[in-house]
Motif scaffolding. Structure first.
Motif: not given
Length: 370
Positions: A18-19, A41, A301
């Motif tokens: 998850w961002l 994502v 990320l």
């Protein structure tokens, strides 16, 4: 050579990426879709700090701010109008993932006002308001894991609303969070809600634990203390995974799961490395494990995608070593309970500061738009 990317490898272990970011720029430029397609994502988390940053530098909010100013909207309602629109639009982008994973992923989180962290009744009220305002089934309402938040978690889950429990630092509080979730499922079941539709994650913070404990280890100054630096955060999270494994193996939990309920997955938060001497993917690769979520700032990320080394389940078989680390920390004088109590207090205060910045940003924007 491998044909897969590190983020694909992470997903294959069972980690949902998850961002930890959201802005209208991400939504309107197609960047969020690109991250879904290219970086694996499958969800988004937000908080007051993220929204304050997005609004402070985002011209894409100008038209909506002008409309709100013209309508005479007050600051608090303007914040909700702006933030819930972003979250609702993000939910739409994730709807196909949400459907294909049966609600497991494709989730977007929005947090109740941090000033309500110690007000159970108002937290419940605002959680229901935000759920209705966003109007999308795949929204997660973030409720802090303060003592006063525990009852709110139970009540909101009991109303059939999915919850992201945030600001968890201690193993004891994490056990209480799971108990609150199970209590909520029991209420939801009694009320006739479809348990399979209710999802929850428990956001266990990682890097902040290292930051505080490493500072205290430096103050101790012994060789034994120095050797323990940057080990506490991961050990704490590993033991949280053990808590999750044991808690969802009880007769109570298994009975709810058999009735269609979902487990409350551990989510690793605060995964950006604070100490530049540490590997920038440390809190991702070392906490890769099935049925977990890792919410990453954009920088983390990209680092993971670029050079993360994922070697399967990194948590299996670590519990004895993690307990040893905690024992060694206690032996050199680190007071775990004092650390986690301080971190929770600071976290609530930081989000209150961010909320204040958000209020100031929106207030100024509304005044300039008149």
């Amino acid at each position: 050579m491998t044909d897969t990317t590190p983020t694909e490898d992470l997903s294959a272990v069972g980690v949902s990426i998850w961002l930890d970011d959201l802005s209208r720029e991400l939504l309107e430029t197609g960047r969020l879709e690109n991250l879904i397609a290219d970086r694996n994502v499958v969800g988004v988390t937000t908080n007051p700090t993220i929204f304050a940053s997005a609004l402070a530098k985002g011209e894409r909010y100008d038209d909506q701010v002008k409309e709100l100013a013209a309508a005479g909207t007050d600051v608090t309602n303007a914040i909700f109008e702006i933030t819930t629109r972003d979250v609702s639009d993000a939910c739409d982008i994730f709807t196909p993932l949400y459907a294909s994973t049966k609600g497991f992923d494709g989730r977007v989180s929005i947090e109740v006002e941090p000033g309500l962290a110690h007000d159970t009744a108002k937290t419940i009220e605002q959680a229901k308001f935000l759920f209705d305002k966003v109007g999308k089934e795949n929204v997660l309402i973030k409720i802090p894991a303060t003592v006063d938040g525990l009852e709110a978690i139970t009540e909101v889950i009991g109303a059939g609303i999915s919850v992201n429990v945030t600001l968890i630092f201690s193993l004891e509080r994490y056990r209480a969070v799971i108990d609150a979730y199970l209590g909520g499922l029991e209420k939801a079941k009694a009320a006739g809600h479809d348990l399979s539709k209710i999802h929850s994650v428990a956001s266990f913070f990682v890097s902040r634990v290292d930051s505080e404990i490493d500072k205290r280890l430096d103050a101790v100054g012994s060789d034994e203390a120095t050797a323990l630096k940057s080990k506490a955060g991961i050990a704490n999270a590993q033991l949280a995974y053990q808590v999750w494994t044991e808690a969802f193996s009880t007769e109570r939990a298994l009975g709810l799961l058999e009735s269609g309920a979902n487990t409350q997955r551990p989510l690793w938060a605060s995964t950006g490395v604070k100490d530049p001497s540490l590997p920038d993917t440390l809190y991702v690769t070392e906490l890769a494990a099935p049925n977990t979520v890792n919410t990453m700032p954009g920088k983390t990320l990209e680092a993971t995608f670029d050079h993360g080394e994922v070697h399967g389940d990194a948590i299996a078989g670590t519990f004895d070593d993690a307990n040893q680390v905690m024992d060694q920390l206690a032996a050199v004088g680190i007071d775990y309970d004092d650390v986690v109590d301080l971190l929770e207090k600071e976290a609530v205060e930081k989000f209150n500061v961010s909320w204040g910045e958000l209020v100031d940003t929106v207030k100024t924007a509304l005044e300039n738009a008149k």
